[in-house]
Design a protein around this motif. Structure first.
Motif, short mmCIF file in Angstrom:
data_model
loop_
_atom_site.label_atom_id
_atom_site.label_comp_id
_atom_site.label_asym_id
_atom_site.label_seq_id
_atom_site.Cartn_x
_atom_site.Cartn_y
_atom_site.Cartn_z
N ILE A 22 0.84 -1.20 0.00
CA ILE A 22 0.00 0.00 0.00
C ILE A 22 0.87 1.26 0.00
CG2 ILE A 22 -1.60 1.37 1.39
CD1 ILE A 22 -2.84 -1.30 2.32
N ASP A 25 2.66 1.58 -3.38
CA ASP A 25 1.71 2.01 -4.41
C ASP A 25 1.37 3.48 -4.27
OD1 ASP A 25 1.71 -0.57 -5.37
OD2 ASP A 25 -0.29 -1.09 -4.60
N GLY A 26 1.51 4.01 -3.06
CA GLY A 26 1.28 5.43 -2.82
C GLY A 26 2.49 6.29 -3.12
#
Length: 134
Positions: A22, A25-26
């Motif tokens: 996460i 991906d950010g």
């Protein structure tokens, strides 16, 4: 406080691999290193702006005072008892509890216990075990 320049985060305790995904991906660079001594933690934090931990890592005033770039500390658990909140407050570091799974379970249990007490279930159970049916 804006975190648009939060580029690198250290995960210092065991977390679900999805957490790292996460963050990546950010757009964040993620370093994962566990079981570090205080000196190694301080060294790793020198180029990190964020720290994510669970139970094992102790974020003492020494760690906070030497971690010049850290802006945010995230604790993936129900409390932040292993983070020196006075030191983080003095340096303007945001401390976040980033796990609510156990909090929800604790709230559900509390509601259930309140209902049990309101309906006097423990007392009635004890009477029934004694063979009394009132």
């Amino acid at each position: 406080m804006a975190f648009e320049n939060l580029q690198k985060v250290l995960i210092s305790d065991s977390l679900d691999p999805y957490c790292q995904k996460i963050l990546q991906d950010g757009g964040l660079q993620v370093v994962e290193k566990q079981n570090m001594s205080k000196d190694k933690l301080i060294a790793k934090l020198q180029d990190c702006k964020g720290l994510i931990l669970r139970l094992a890592t102790k974020v003492t005033a020494d760690v906070i005072n030497t971690a010049e770039k850290v802006q945010v500390v995230g604790r993936a658990s129900t409390s932040v008892d292993n983070v020196d909140l006075e030191a983080t407050t003095r340096k303007g570091i945001l401390v976040m509890n980033i796990s609510n799974g156990k909090s929800l379970s604790a709230a559900e249990l509390t509601c259930g216990m309140i209902i049990c007490l309101a309906r006097q279930i423990p007392q009635v159970t004890a009477l029934m075990k004694d063979g009394k049916w009132d």
